[in-house]
Design a protein around this motif. Sequence first.
Motif, PDB file in Angstrom:
ATOM      1  N   GLU A  20      40.793  43.358  45.835  1.00  6.75           N
ATOM      2  CA  GLU A  20      40.622  41.918  46.076  1.00  6.75           C
ATOM      3  C   GLU A  20      39.537  41.338  45.181  1.00  6.75           C
ATOM      4  O   GLU A  20      39.614  40.179  44.745  1.00  6.75           O
ATOM      5  N   LYS A  21      38.517  42.148  44.870  1.00  5.97           N
ATOM      6  CA  LYS A  21      37.441  41.700  43.985  1.00  5.97           C
ATOM      7  C   LYS A  21      37.937  41.584  42.544  1.00  5.97           C
ATOM      8  O   LYS A  21      37.513  40.685  41.806  1.00  5.97           O
ATOM      9  N   ASN A  22      38.837  42.492  42.178  1.00  3.40           N
ATOM     10  CA  ASN A  22      39.416  42.418  40.833  1.00  3.40           C
ATOM     11  C   ASN A  22      40.213  41.124  40.646  1.00  3.40           C
ATOM     12  O   ASN A  22      40.104  40.456  39.612  1.00  3.40           O
ATOM     13  N   TYR A  23      41.009  40.803  41.654  1.00  2.00           N
ATOM     14  CA  TYR A  23      41.768  39.551  41.591  1.00  2.00           C
ATOM     15  C   TYR A  23      40.819  38.350  41.568  1.00  2.00           C
ATOM     16  O   TYR A  23      41.078  37.347  40.889  1.00  2.00           O
ATOM     17  N   LEU A  24      39.727  38.447  42.318  1.00  2.74           N
ATOM     18  CA  LEU A  24      38.734  37.373  42.334  1.00  2.74           C
ATOM     19  C   LEU A  24      38.143  37.175  40.943  1.00  2.74           C
ATOM     20  O   LEU A  24      38.016  36.043  40.457  1.00  2.74           O
ATOM     21  N   ASN A  28      38.380  33.985  38.536  1.00  4.85           N
ATOM     22  CA  ASN A  28      37.190  33.312  38.004  1.00  4.85           C
ATOM     23  C   ASN A  28      37.297  33.097  36.495  1.00  4.85           C
ATOM     24  O   ASN A  28      36.900  32.051  35.971  1.00  4.85           O
ATOM     25  N   ARG A  29      37.855  34.118  35.790  1.00  2.00           N
ATOM     26  CA  ARG A  29      38.036  33.966  34.339  1.00  2.00           C
ATOM     27  C   ARG A  29      39.044  32.851  34.032  1.00  2.00           C
ATOM     28  O   ARG A  29      38.828  32.030  33.131  1.00  2.00           O
ATOM     29  N   ASP A  30      40.122  32.824  34.797  1.00  3.53           N
ATOM     30  CA  ASP A  30      41.120  31.755  34.607  1.00  3.53           C
ATOM     31  C   ASP A  30      40.504  30.382  34.877  1.00  3.53           C
ATOM     32  O   ASP A  30      40.785  29.412  34.161  1.00  3.53           O
ATOM     33  N   PHE A  31      39.681  30.320  35.905  1.00  4.02           N
ATOM     34  CA  PHE A  31      39.051  29.052  36.274  1.00  4.02           C
ATOM     35  C   PHE A  31      38.141  28.558  35.142  1.00  4.02           C
ATOM     36  O   PHE A  31      38.151  27.376  34.799  1.00  4.02           O
ATOM     37  N   GLU A  32      37.351  29.478  34.575  1.00  2.00           N
ATOM     38  CA  GLU A  32      36.457  29.120  33.476  1.00  2.00           C
ATOM     39  C   GLU A  32      37.232  28.630  32.257  1.00  2.00           C
ATOM     40  O   GLU A  32      36.754  27.777  31.503  1.00  2.00           O
ATOM     41  N   GLU A  33      38.451  29.152  32.092  1.00  3.40           N
ATOM     42  CA  GLU A  33      39.307  28.735  30.985  1.00  3.40           C
ATOM     43  C   GLU A  33      40.155  27.510  31.353  1.00  3.40           C
ATOM     44  O   GLU A  33      41.036  27.104  30.601  1.00  3.40           O
ATOM     45  N   LYS A  34      39.886  26.936  32.525  1.00  3.80           N
ATOM     46  CA  LYS A  34      40.577  25.742  33.026  1.00  3.80           C
ATOM     47  C   LYS A  34      42.073  25.965  33.256  1.00  3.80           C
ATOM     48  O   LYS A  34      42.864  25.026  33.224  1.00  3.80           O
ATOM     49  N   GLN A  35      42.433  27.212  33.502  1.00  3.03           N
ATOM     50  CA  GLN A  35      43.812  27.526  33.879  1.00  3.03           C
ATOM     51  C   GLN A  35      43.866  27.611  35.408  1.00  3.03           C
ATOM     52  O   GLN A  35      43.916  28.694  35.999  1.00  3.03           O
ATOM     53  N   TYR A  36      43.828  26.453  36.014  1.00  7.70           N
ATOM     54  CA  TYR A  36      43.607  26.379  37.459  1.00  7.70           C
ATOM     55  C   TYR A  36      44.781  26.917  38.278  1.00  7.70           C
ATOM     56  O   TYR A  36      44.567  27.500  39.347  1.00  7.70           O
ATOM     57  N   LYS A  38      46.794  29.397  37.376  1.00  2.00           N
ATOM     58  CA  LYS A  38      46.698  30.862  37.309  1.00  2.00           C
ATOM     59  C   LYS A  38      45.549  31.367  38.177  1.00  2.00           C
ATOM     60  O   LYS A  38      45.662  32.397  38.844  1.00  2.00           O
ATOM     61  N   ALA A  39      44.448  30.630  38.149  1.00  2.00           N
ATOM     62  CA  ALA A  39      43.308  31.006  38.992  1.00  2.00           C
ATOM     63  C   ALA A  39      43.714  30.973  40.462  1.00  2.00           C
ATOM     64  O   ALA A  39      43.392  31.896  41.228  1.00  2.00           O
ATOM     65  N   GLU A  40      44.421  29.927  40.847  1.00  3.51           N
ATOM     66  CA  GLU A  40      44.891  29.810  42.238  1.00  3.51           C
ATOM     67  C   GLU A  40      45.730  31.024  42.614  1.00  3.51           C
ATOM     68  O   GLU A  40      45.573  31.600  43.708  1.00  3.51           O
ATOM     69  N   ASP A  41      46.613  31.435  41.716  1.00  3.00           N
ATOM     70  CA  ASP A  41      47.496  32.573  41.979  1.00  3.00           C
ATOM     71  C   ASP A  41      46.690  33.852  42.224  1.00  3.00           C
ATOM     72  O   ASP A  41      46.971  34.616  43.149  1.00  3.00           O
ATOM     73  N   ASN A  42      45.666  34.085  41.401  1.00  4.64           N
ATOM     74  CA  ASN A  42      44.841  35.285  41.564  1.00  4.64           C
ATOM     75  C   ASN A  42      44.007  35.247  42.835  1.00  4.64           C
ATOM     76  O   ASN A  42      43.839  36.267  43.505  1.00  4.64           O
ATOM     77  N   ASN A  59      36.840  29.770  46.264  1.00  5.61           N
ATOM     78  CA  ASN A  59      37.307  29.593  44.887  1.00  5.61           C
ATOM     79  C   ASN A  59      38.745  29.080  44.829  1.00  5.61           C
ATOM     80  O   ASN A  59      39.103  28.320  43.927  1.00  5.61           O
ATOM     81  N   LEU A  60      39.559  29.505  45.789  1.00  5.71           N
ATOM     82  CA  LEU A  60      40.928  28.983  45.860  1.00  5.71           C
ATOM     83  C   LEU A  60      40.899  27.480  46.123  1.00  5.71           C
ATOM     84  O   LEU A  60      41.645  26.708  45.495  1.00  5.71           O
ATOM     85  N   ALA A  61      40.037  27.056  47.029  1.00  3.03           N
ATOM     86  CA  ALA A  61      39.902  25.624  47.321  1.00  3.03           C
ATOM     87  C   ALA A  61      39.470  24.860  46.072  1.00  3.03           C
ATOM     88  O   ALA A  61      39.972  23.764  45.790  1.00  3.03           O
ATOM     89  N   ASN A  62      38.560  25.434  45.305  1.00  4.57           N
ATOM     90  CA  ASN A  62      38.103  24.781  44.075  1.00  4.57           C
ATOM     91  C   ASN A  62      39.226  24.676  43.042  1.00  4.57           C
ATOM     92  O   ASN A  62      39.350  23.653  42.346  1.00  4.57           O
TER      93      ASN A  62
END
Length: 227
Positions: A20-24, A28-36, A38-42, A59-62
């Motif tokens: 679960e931490k790996n997916y987190l 987080n990397r997707d979020f930083e790259e503004k791929q929201y 994909k970030a939501e999916d992870n 982070n999902l809410a964000n």
Amino acid sequence: MKKLVFGILILFIFASCDKEKNYLREGNRDFEEKQYAKAEDNFRKSLNIDSTYKKAQFNLANSTYKQNKEDQYNQSLLYYEKALAQDTIMDTLFTANTLYNRGNTNFKLALLDSLEKGEKYTEGLKKAVEDYKKALKLNPQDTSAKYNLSLAMRLLKLNQNQNKQNKNQEDKNQQQKSKQQEQNKPKQNQDSKRMLEALKNNEKNTLEKLKKEKDKKVINSRNNKDW
């Protein structure tokens, strides 16, 4: 051999615990790259492993908030609520940030109704104000929360004043309409009276005309009688 099997089992358990931490981290990397998306999916994958993982909930809410859609804003509210519910040890900064972000989400939902300025607009601003106030109680130095609170309160006040003005104008229009109706009553009564008189006169004339025609027929009948 037994030690080897036991060691592999331990590694497997640790790997499962970290999944679960790996997916987190991937989210987080997707979020930083503004791929929201994909970030939501992870973050959702992380929560599928541990549904109580509050960092993934936050982070999902964000990530759904950043997608700027009404249904996604509602998803954000849901997961901010879940993150707050999981915060049993009361991490002050985490709670303050979550409340601040929830306030922003309520603010955005209110602005979606800014043209109509209906119930959603008012309720969204009220909820945002409450969230900012709660966040500032935990973190009084948060200048962003202070600014957004001031803005939300100002918009709420302006809307309340506008609603009051609209209500006063509606009351004024209703009073003028009632007054006009009262003024028109004598005229309407006079018109009705004239119409009634005209009907009576017309009826009287018709009866007199019929009587004359009848009398004329009687006279003609007498003149034409064969004695």
